[in-house]
Scaffold this motif. Structure first.
Motif, PDB file in Angstrom:
ATOM      1  N   SER A 344       0.844  -1.170  -0.018  1.00 45.27           N
ATOM      2  CA  SER A 344       0.064  -0.031  -0.052  1.00 45.27           C
ATOM      3  C   SER A 344       0.889   1.363  -0.116  1.00 45.27           C
ATOM      4  O   SER A 344       0.452   2.353  -0.426  1.00 45.27           O
ATOM      5  CB  SER A 344      -0.977  -0.067   1.264  1.00 45.27           C
ATOM      6  OG  SER A 344      -0.257   0.091   2.529  1.00 45.27           O
ATOM      7  N   HIS A 345       2.102   1.099   0.438  1.00 43.46           N
ATOM      8  CA  HIS A 345       3.165   2.281   0.496  1.00 43.46           C
ATOM      9  C   HIS A 345       4.246   2.225  -0.457  1.00 43.46           C
ATOM     10  O   HIS A 345       5.397   2.793  -0.062  1.00 43.46           O
ATOM     11  CB  HIS A 345       3.420   2.512   1.905  1.00 43.46           C
ATOM     12  CG  HIS A 345       2.174   3.182   2.757  1.00 43.46           C
ATOM     13  ND1 HIS A 345       1.202   2.403   2.950  1.00 43.46           N
ATOM     14  CD2 HIS A 345       1.921   4.573   3.082  1.00 43.46           C
ATOM     15  CE1 HIS A 345       0.252   3.214   3.852  1.00 43.46           C
ATOM     16  NE2 HIS A 345       0.985   4.542   3.745  1.00 43.46           N
ATOM     17  N   ALA A 346       4.050   1.346  -1.387  1.00 42.17           N
ATOM     18  CA  ALA A 346       5.212   1.001  -2.265  1.00 42.17           C
ATOM     19  C   ALA A 346       5.141   2.245  -3.281  1.00 42.17           C
ATOM     20  O   ALA A 346       6.340   2.535  -3.920  1.00 42.17           O
ATOM     21  CB  ALA A 346       5.376  -0.317  -2.935  1.00 42.17           C
ATOM     22  N   PHE A 347       4.132   2.790  -3.536  1.00 39.48           N
ATOM     23  CA  PHE A 347       4.104   3.842  -4.738  1.00 39.48           C
ATOM     24  C   PHE A 347       3.531   5.059  -4.262  1.00 39.48           C
ATOM     25  O   PHE A 347       2.042   5.194  -3.836  1.00 39.48           O
ATOM     26  CB  PHE A 347       3.161   3.257  -5.785  1.00 39.48           C
ATOM     27  CG  PHE A 347       3.033   4.352  -7.055  1.00 39.48           C
ATOM     28  CD1 PHE A 347       4.285   4.806  -7.549  1.00 39.48           C
ATOM     29  CD2 PHE A 347       1.923   4.667  -7.173  1.00 39.48           C
ATOM     30  CE1 PHE A 347       4.089   5.717  -8.801  1.00 39.48           C
ATOM     31  CE2 PHE A 347       1.620   5.606  -8.448  1.00 39.48           C
ATOM     32  CZ  PHE A 347       2.573   6.122  -9.006  1.00 39.48           C
ATOM     33  N   LEU A 348       4.072   6.344  -3.957  1.00 43.48           N
ATOM     34  CA  LEU A 348       3.874   7.344  -3.212  1.00 43.48           C
ATOM     35  C   LEU A 348       4.031   8.642  -3.937  1.00 43.48           C
ATOM     36  O   LEU A 348       4.653   9.461  -3.392  1.00 43.48           O
ATOM     37  CB  LEU A 348       4.158   7.475  -1.791  1.00 43.48           C
ATOM     38  CG  LEU A 348       3.916   6.192  -0.687  1.00 43.48           C
ATOM     39  CD1 LEU A 348       4.778   6.412   0.568  1.00 43.48           C
ATOM     40  CD2 LEU A 348       2.369   6.469  -0.557  1.00 43.48           C
ATOM     41  N   PRO A 349       3.535   8.768  -5.307  1.00 40.67           N
ATOM     42  CA  PRO A 349       4.266  10.095  -5.996  1.00 40.67           C
ATOM     43  C   PRO A 349       3.446  11.328  -5.268  1.00 40.67           C
ATOM     44  O   PRO A 349       3.855  12.665  -5.654  1.00 40.67           O
ATOM     45  CB  PRO A 349       3.656   9.654  -7.275  1.00 40.67           C
ATOM     46  CG  PRO A 349       2.577   8.939  -7.279  1.00 40.67           C
ATOM     47  CD  PRO A 349       3.084   8.021  -5.916  1.00 40.67           C
ATOM     48  N   PHE A 350       2.247  11.218  -4.699  1.00 35.52           N
ATOM     49  CA  PHE A 350       1.694  12.189  -3.973  1.00 35.52           C
ATOM     50  C   PHE A 350       1.659  12.360  -2.643  1.00 35.52           C
ATOM     51  O   PHE A 350       0.750  12.822  -1.742  1.00 35.52           O
ATOM     52  CB  PHE A 350       0.241  12.451  -4.390  1.00 35.52           C
ATOM     53  CG  PHE A 350       0.030  12.393  -6.015  1.00 35.52           C
ATOM     54  CD1 PHE A 350       0.405  13.706  -6.552  1.00 35.52           C
ATOM     55  CD2 PHE A 350      -0.294  11.393  -6.598  1.00 35.52           C
ATOM     56  CE1 PHE A 350       0.381  13.817  -8.051  1.00 35.52           C
ATOM     57  CE2 PHE A 350      -0.370  11.611  -8.086  1.00 35.52           C
ATOM     58  CZ  PHE A 350      -0.237  12.845  -8.868  1.00 35.52           C
ATOM     59  N   SER A 351       2.672  11.419  -2.153  1.00 35.04           N
ATOM     60  CA  SER A 351       2.773  11.440  -0.668  1.00 35.04           C
ATOM     61  C   SER A 351       1.766  10.302  -0.286  1.00 35.04           C
ATOM     62  O   SER A 351       0.861   9.731  -0.806  1.00 35.04           O
ATOM     63  CB  SER A 351       2.904  12.602   0.190  1.00 35.04           C
ATOM     64  OG  SER A 351       3.322  12.388   1.631  1.00 35.04           O
ATOM     65  N   GLY A 352       1.424  10.244   1.029  1.00 36.84           N
ATOM     66  CA  GLY A 352       0.518   9.265   1.820  1.00 36.84           C
ATOM     67  C   GLY A 352      -0.112   9.958   2.890  1.00 36.84           C
ATOM     68  O   GLY A 352       0.463  10.975   3.488  1.00 36.84           O
ATOM     69  N   GLY A 353      -1.096   8.965   3.689  1.00 36.84           N
ATOM     70  CA  GLY A 353      -1.493   9.402   4.874  1.00 36.84           C
ATOM     71  C   GLY A 353      -2.445  10.694   4.811  1.00 36.84           C
ATOM     72  O   GLY A 353      -2.933  10.977   3.687  1.00 36.84           O
ATOM     73  N   SER A 354      -2.725  11.102   5.803  1.00 33.35           N
ATOM     74  CA  SER A 354      -3.821  12.396   5.856  1.00 33.35           C
ATOM     75  C   SER A 354      -3.377  13.757   5.117  1.00 33.35           C
ATOM     76  O   SER A 354      -4.175  14.284   4.833  1.00 33.35           O
ATOM     77  CB  SER A 354      -4.120  12.660   7.300  1.00 33.35           C
ATOM     78  OG  SER A 354      -3.019  13.357   8.031  1.00 33.35           O
ATOM     79  N   ARG A 355      -1.957  13.624   4.890  1.00 28.87           N
ATOM     80  CA  ARG A 355      -1.321  14.943   4.349  1.00 28.87           C
ATOM     81  C   ARG A 355      -0.965  14.603   2.765  1.00 28.87           C
ATOM     82  O   ARG A 355      -0.140  15.235   2.545  1.00 28.87           O
ATOM     83  CB  ARG A 355      -0.276  15.377   5.301  1.00 28.87           C
ATOM     84  CG  ARG A 355      -0.770  16.110   6.448  1.00 28.87           C
ATOM     85  CD  ARG A 355       0.097  17.179   7.136  1.00 28.87           C
ATOM     86  NE  ARG A 355       0.088  18.204   6.296  1.00 28.87           N
ATOM     87  CZ  ARG A 355       0.422  19.607   6.798  1.00 28.87           C
ATOM     88  NH1 ARG A 355       0.513  19.811   7.997  1.00 28.87           N
ATOM     89  NH2 ARG A 355       0.309  20.629   6.054  1.00 28.87           N
ATOM     90  N   ASN A 356      -1.660  13.610   2.290  1.00 21.53           N
ATOM     91  CA  ASN A 356      -1.346  13.456   1.031  1.00 21.53           C
ATOM     92  C   ASN A 356      -1.935  14.611   0.188  1.00 21.53           C
ATOM     93  O   ASN A 356      -2.502  15.650   0.598  1.00 21.53           O
ATOM     94  CB  ASN A 356      -1.850  12.128   0.421  1.00 21.53           C
ATOM     95  CG  ASN A 356      -3.480  12.305   0.246  1.00 21.53           C
ATOM     96  OD1 ASN A 356      -4.102  13.062   0.862  1.00 21.53           O
ATOM     97  ND2 ASN A 356      -4.071  11.097  -0.033  1.00 21.53           N
ATOM     98  N   CYS A 357      -1.354  14.651  -1.191  1.00 17.61           N
ATOM     99  CA  CYS A 357      -1.789  16.040  -2.169  1.00 17.61           C
ATOM    100  C   CYS A 357      -3.064  15.975  -2.411  1.00 17.61           C
ATOM    101  O   CYS A 357      -3.663  15.054  -2.899  1.00 17.61           O
ATOM    102  CB  CYS A 357      -0.830  15.743  -3.351  1.00 17.61           C
ATOM    103  SG  CYS A 357      -1.087  17.285  -4.410  1.00 17.61           S
ATOM    104  N   ILE A 358      -3.539  17.005  -2.076  1.00 22.02           N
ATOM    105  CA  ILE A 358      -5.032  17.240  -2.146  1.00 22.02           C
ATOM    106  C   ILE A 358      -5.318  17.152  -3.692  1.00 22.02           C
ATOM    107  O   ILE A 358      -6.667  16.953  -4.114  1.00 22.02           O
ATOM    108  CB  ILE A 358      -5.748  18.554  -1.534  1.00 22.02           C
ATOM    109  CG1 ILE A 358      -7.008  18.776  -1.235  1.00 22.02           C
ATOM    110  CG2 ILE A 358      -5.154  19.655  -2.156  1.00 22.02           C
ATOM    111  CD1 ILE A 358      -7.823  19.732  -0.659  1.00 22.02           C
ATOM    112  N   GLY A 359      -4.336  17.640  -4.461  1.00 29.63           N
ATOM    113  CA  GLY A 359      -4.843  17.870  -5.908  1.00 29.63           C
ATOM    114  C   GLY A 359      -4.434  16.693  -6.794  1.00 29.63           C
ATOM    115  O   GLY A 359      -4.092  16.707  -8.013  1.00 29.63           O
ATOM    116  N   LYS A 360      -4.139  15.563  -6.140  1.00 20.02           N
ATOM    117  CA  LYS A 360      -3.659  14.442  -7.045  1.00 20.02           C
ATOM    118  C   LYS A 360      -4.643  13.905  -7.858  1.00 20.02           C
ATOM    119  O   LYS A 360      -4.034  13.677  -9.139  1.00 20.02           O
ATOM    120  CB  LYS A 360      -3.133  13.110  -6.067  1.00 20.02           C
ATOM    121  CG  LYS A 360      -4.386  12.611  -5.170  1.00 20.02           C
ATOM    122  CD  LYS A 360      -3.964  11.566  -4.360  1.00 20.02           C
ATOM    123  CE  LYS A 360      -5.243  11.059  -3.477  1.00 20.02           C
ATOM    124  NZ  LYS A 360      -4.722   9.875  -2.726  1.00 20.02           N
TER     125      LYS A 360
END
Length: 410
Positions: A344-360
């Motif tokens: 689930s956290h191997a691919f994070l181009p827009f970060s992750g968690g609650s502060r992931n990129c809102i514009g992804k």
């Protein structure tokens, strides 16, 4: 005369005494700082003893090298999960590139490292990117509905309009059989799209012209001219590689002329989506972010860190980690084929968690539109004489630009 000489002598003696006192105090302060530095460094060495790292200088740390990303990849292969990177003196942060480590850090609410992000405040203001705590949560909750998948679809025709303006300029260069540096044009196209979608700007950033609504038509009148060609680019008849994966999925029926371009088309582009994701795996937009631990953390393998330590999440290292991605330097879109088994956290181009990129989702839509429309009009090939030289800044950039050879298909 003798009185004046005596006064001058006394004054010089007073100044000399004051200088001696100042020198003594400065020496004491310097010694205190040296002791403080020594004790701090010894404590950090003890904290990071559980994480092996390359040899470092006691003052200069792991000095920066020209090929910084290549050095990072060597360390990713050599040191499992993470390694401490010493910057200078007692400045050190743990560089993380393991998906299990990423998951532990991203599910917490540690604040961003101030020394890295504070210089952005005068430029972009203290907005969603830099806010922390309850204020950030309130702003994020307020803005989230605006980035819902269905809300973003009507903006696709605006994205197409901006991309079309960029491609019109490229037509001039394609006829000259010469190479084109595209980084600046793509930046202008992205800014143009944001201005139209976020601020209802009716013109073009590139040429400062206003759109002629009468010529291009309105949504109620059936959309913009050339809508049929744009729909082909996004997966309708005439461009099957972009809409039909090699798994044999069927293409959708053509949309009617009275439907806004691209609505409903983006989900019918599996292979294009796979290619975009693989490109972002190789070249993550933001190569690294940093957090300051506000409380102790324990990683899945039992290693732990106390509060006050800085942790840097290296998305570039994660995406090139051979233990996570076999043959990580090979471009293979089928890593993201339907049914592929990924952490689930191997691919994070827009970060992750609650502060992931809102514009992804907005960014993914824009990339699909840009790729589809570009491949409809041009055949692209890299310039072998000017290979991009990557550098990890706030975003991943090429120091020498991105040069392509264009051949018009129209």
């Amino acid at each position: 005369m003798s009185v004046s000489v005596l006064s001058l002598t006394r004054a010089l003696g007073s100044v000399s005494g004051l200088l001696q006192v100042v020198s003594l105090l400065s020496l004491v302060l310097l010694l205190l700082k040296a002791v403080q530095f020594y004790l701090r460094r010894q404590w950090l060495l003890k904290v990071f003893h559980q994480f092996p790292s390359p040899p470092s200088h006691w003052l200069c740390g792991h000095s920066l090298k020209e090929e910084e990303l290549q050095e990072l990849l060597k360390r990713v292969k050599k040191f499992p999960c993470a390694y401490p990177r010493w910057m200078w003196g007692d400045k050190v942060h743990l560089v993380v590139y393991d998906p299990d480590y990423m998951k532990v850090v991203l599910r917490r609410s540690d604040p961003k490292a101030e020394d890295i992000y504070r210089f952005l405040a005068p430029w972009i203001g203290t907005g969603l990117l830099l806010l922390e705590g309850q204020t950030w949560f309130q702003h994020r909750r307020m803005l989230t509905p605006a980035f819902h998948y269905d809300i973003l679809k009507p903006y696709l025709s605006l994205m197409a309009d901006s991309v079309r303006g960029m491609l019109d300029k490229w037509e001039e260069f394609a006829s000259q059989d010469s190479c084109l540096e595209i980084l600046g044009d793509i930046s202008l196209m992205t800014l143009d799209t944001i201005m139209k979608c976020a601020f209802s700007h009716q013109g073009s950033i590139r040429n400062d012209r206003r759109s002629d609504q009468g010529e291009e038509g309105s949504p109620e009148e059936g959309g913009r001219a050339g809508e049929g060609e744009e729909q082909e680019a996004l997966g309708l008849p005439g461009h099957p590689p972009l809409c039909q994966s090699e798994c044999g999925q069927e293409r959708p029926e053509p949309l009617g002329r009275n439907v806004l371009p691209f609505r409903g088309d983006l989900d019918q582009m599996p292979y294009t989506t796979m290619c975009i994701k693989e490109a972002m795996r190789l070249y993550p937009p933001v190569p690294i972010i940093s957090r300051n631990l506000c409380k102790p953390i324990t990683f899945p393998d039992g290693r732990s860190l106390p509060a006050g330590i800085q942790v840097s999440l290296s998305f570039y290292g994660l995406h090139h980690n051979p233990k996570v991605w076999p043959n990580p330097e090979v471009f293979d879109p089928f890593r993201f084929a339907l049914g592929s088994n990924q952490h689930s956290h191997a691919f994070l181009p827009f970060s992750g968690g609650s502060r992931n990129c809102i514009g992804k989702q907005f960014a993914m839509n824009e990339m699909k539109v840009a790729v589809a429309l570009t491949l409809l009009r041009f055949e692209l090939s890299p310039d072998p004489s000017r290979v991009p030289c990557l550098t990890p800044e706030i975003v991943l950039k090429s120091k020498n630009g991105i040069h392509l050879q264009l051949r018009s298909l129209t």
